[in-house]
Design a protein around this motif. Structure first.
Motif, PDB file in Angstrom:
ATOM      1  N   GLN A  14       0.834  -1.198   0.000  1.00  0.00           N
ATOM      2  CA  GLN A  14       0.000   0.000   0.000  1.00  0.00           C
ATOM      3  C   GLN A  14       0.870   1.250   0.000  1.00  0.00           C
ATOM      4  N   ILE A  15       0.554   2.166  -0.913  1.00  0.00           N
ATOM      5  CA  ILE A  15       1.310   3.408  -1.059  1.00  0.00           C
ATOM      6  C   ILE A  15       0.417   4.588  -0.699  1.00  0.00           C
ATOM      7  N   ASN A  16       0.895   5.455   0.162  1.00  0.00           N
ATOM      8  CA  ASN A  16       0.169   6.677   0.520  1.00  0.00           C
ATOM      9  C   ASN A  16       0.585   7.769  -0.461  1.00  0.00           C
ATOM     10  N   SER A  17       0.095   7.630  -1.690  1.00  0.00           N
ATOM     11  CA  SER A  17       0.562   8.499  -2.770  1.00  0.00           C
ATOM     12  C   SER A  17       0.124   9.947  -2.596  1.00  0.00           C
ATOM     13  N   ALA A  18      -0.956  10.176  -1.823  1.00  0.00           N
ATOM     14  CA  ALA A  18      -1.420  11.546  -1.583  1.00  0.00           C
ATOM     15  C   ALA A  18      -0.751  12.159  -0.347  1.00  0.00           C
TER      16      ALA A  18
ATOM     17  N   LYS B 273      -6.292  12.737  -9.560  1.00  0.00           N
ATOM     18  CA  LYS B 273      -5.633  12.139 -10.722  1.00  0.00           C
ATOM     19  C   LYS B 273      -4.124  12.077 -10.531  1.00  0.00           C
ATOM     20  N   ASN B 274      -3.565  13.115  -9.968  1.00  0.00           N
ATOM     21  CA  ASN B 274      -2.120  13.151  -9.753  1.00  0.00           C
ATOM     22  C   ASN B 274      -1.682  12.058  -8.774  1.00  0.00           C
ATOM     23  N   SER B 275      -2.497  11.825  -7.745  1.00  0.00           N
ATOM     24  CA  SER B 275      -2.145  10.771  -6.780  1.00  0.00           C
ATOM     25  C   SER B 275      -2.177   9.399  -7.453  1.00  0.00           C
ATOM     26  N   PHE B 276      -3.109   9.203  -8.381  1.00  0.00           N
ATOM     27  CA  PHE B 276      -3.153   7.949  -9.131  1.00  0.00           C
ATOM     28  C   PHE B 276      -1.938   7.813 -10.057  1.00  0.00           C
ATOM     29  N   LYS B 277      -1.571   8.906 -10.699  1.00  0.00           N
ATOM     30  CA  LYS B 277      -0.434   8.866 -11.629  1.00  0.00           C
ATOM     31  C   LYS B 277       0.861   8.511 -10.907  1.00  0.00           C
TER      32      LYS B 277
ATOM     33  N   GLY C  58       0.248   3.503   4.700  1.00  0.00           N
ATOM     34  CA  GLY C  58       0.964   3.164   3.478  1.00  0.00           C
ATOM     35  C   GLY C  58       2.344   3.786   3.456  1.00  0.00           C
ATOM     36  N   VAL C  59       3.195   3.244   2.622  1.00  0.00           N
ATOM     37  CA  VAL C  59       4.553   3.771   2.510  1.00  0.00           C
ATOM     38  C   VAL C  59       4.532   5.040   1.660  1.00  0.00           C
ATOM     39  N   MET C  60       5.479   5.921   1.913  1.00  0.00           N
ATOM     40  CA  MET C  60       5.586   7.143   1.123  1.00  0.00           C
ATOM     41  C   MET C  60       6.055   6.784  -0.295  1.00  0.00           C
ATOM     42  N   PRO C  61       5.562   7.495  -1.284  1.00  0.00           N
ATOM     43  CA  PRO C  61       5.910   7.146  -2.668  1.00  0.00           C
ATOM     44  C   PRO C  61       7.408   7.150  -2.952  1.00  0.00           C
TER      45      PRO C  61
ATOM     46  N   ILE D 170      -5.069   4.571  -2.331  1.00  0.00           N
ATOM     47  CA  ILE D 170      -6.375   5.235  -2.292  1.00  0.00           C
ATOM     48  C   ILE D 170      -6.178   6.652  -2.797  1.00  0.00           C
ATOM     49  N   GLY D 171      -7.042   7.105  -3.686  1.00  0.00           N
ATOM     50  CA  GLY D 171      -6.909   8.440  -4.257  1.00  0.00           C
ATOM     51  C   GLY D 171      -7.010   9.537  -3.206  1.00  0.00           C
ATOM     52  N   ALA D 172      -6.441  10.677  -3.514  1.00  0.00           N
ATOM     53  CA  ALA D 172      -6.469  11.816  -2.596  1.00  0.00           C
ATOM     54  C   ALA D 172      -7.905  12.127  -2.172  1.00  0.00           C
TER      55      ALA D 172
END
Length: 225
Positions: free
Chosen positions: A127-131, A177-181, A138-141, A166-168
């Motif tokens: 799991q990535i905490n992309s936002a 969208k940016n968090s998904f990218k 989640g781990v940082m990107p 999970i999206g922002a």
């Protein structure tokens, strides 16, 4: 919910998924996981009869209950909630198809230790905490690739199959969208290590996630309402 409603709901979701994936490519395949945490075993059975096979629960106890009540059906169970260390053994015994919420190296090491003791292996997504939101685990990107490789190297009883995010949690679609990218870019970098699934997108944003390259979505309310 009854059989007719289950068919209608599933058809609506499939139609939206089909339209979204075809905008990406006719070769792009998307797996639908029905999140059944607020629904009954009977509702899951209705959706199974309508053609849905993969379901997700976020509590170990709920997964145990529903998988037992529906043990005669060839269902694919995913664990999607935050996994507490004191629940690891219970989850291993349930043998889910996929744990989507492996959210730290520390948890991976603990899970691997318990798996070794039971002489079992299990498939997971990192799991990535992309936002980079405090409300999410989640781990940082920027650490994701390093941690993914570390788990591969040091946790042989964990079969890493890809990533989840999970999206922002905002209204602005561009921010989501940016968090998904960000997650998709990490996933692409991990394909060389066998990453297969990029799980992102839920009931309110799965079409946007698919447009960014998601090949697994988690849909709850759209299927069960």
């Amino acid at each position: 919910m009854d059989n007719k409603k289950a068919v209608e709901n599933l058809d609506k979701v499939i139609s939206k998924v089909e339209a979204a994936r075809l905008r990406v490519s006719e070769h792009h395949i998307v797996k639908i996981v029905g999140i059944s945490k607020y629904s009954s075993s009977q509702d899951v059975k209705f959706l199974y009869e309508a053609g849905q096979r993969a379901f997700g629960e976020n509590k170990v106890q709920d997964l145990k209950q529903k998988s037992a009540e529906l043990e005669d059906l060839p269902l694919e169970w995913h664990f999607v909630g935050r996994l507490q260390k004191n629940k690891i053994n219970n989850l291993i015994d349930l043998n889910p198809t996929l744990i989507q919420s492996l959210d730290s190296l520390e948890l991976a090491e603990e899970l691997n230790k318990k798996l070794e003791a039971k002489n079992k292996k299990i498939s997971c997504l990192l799991q990535i905490n992309s936002a980079k939101e405090d409300s999410k685990t989640g781990v940082m990107p920027e650490d994701a690739i390093k941690i993914y490789k570390k788990i591969l190297e040091t946790c042989p009883n964990i079969r890493l199959k890809g990533v989840m995010s999970i999206g922002a949690h905002v209204e602005d679609r561009e921010t989501i969208k940016n968090s998904f990218k960000i997650t998709k870019e990490i996933f692409d970098s991990l394909k060389v290590y066998g990453a297969k699934y990029c799980s992102m997108g839920m009931s309110n944003d799965f079409e946007l996630a698919i447009s960014c390259g998601s090949n697994m979505i988690r849909v709850g309310s759209s299927l069960f309402k």
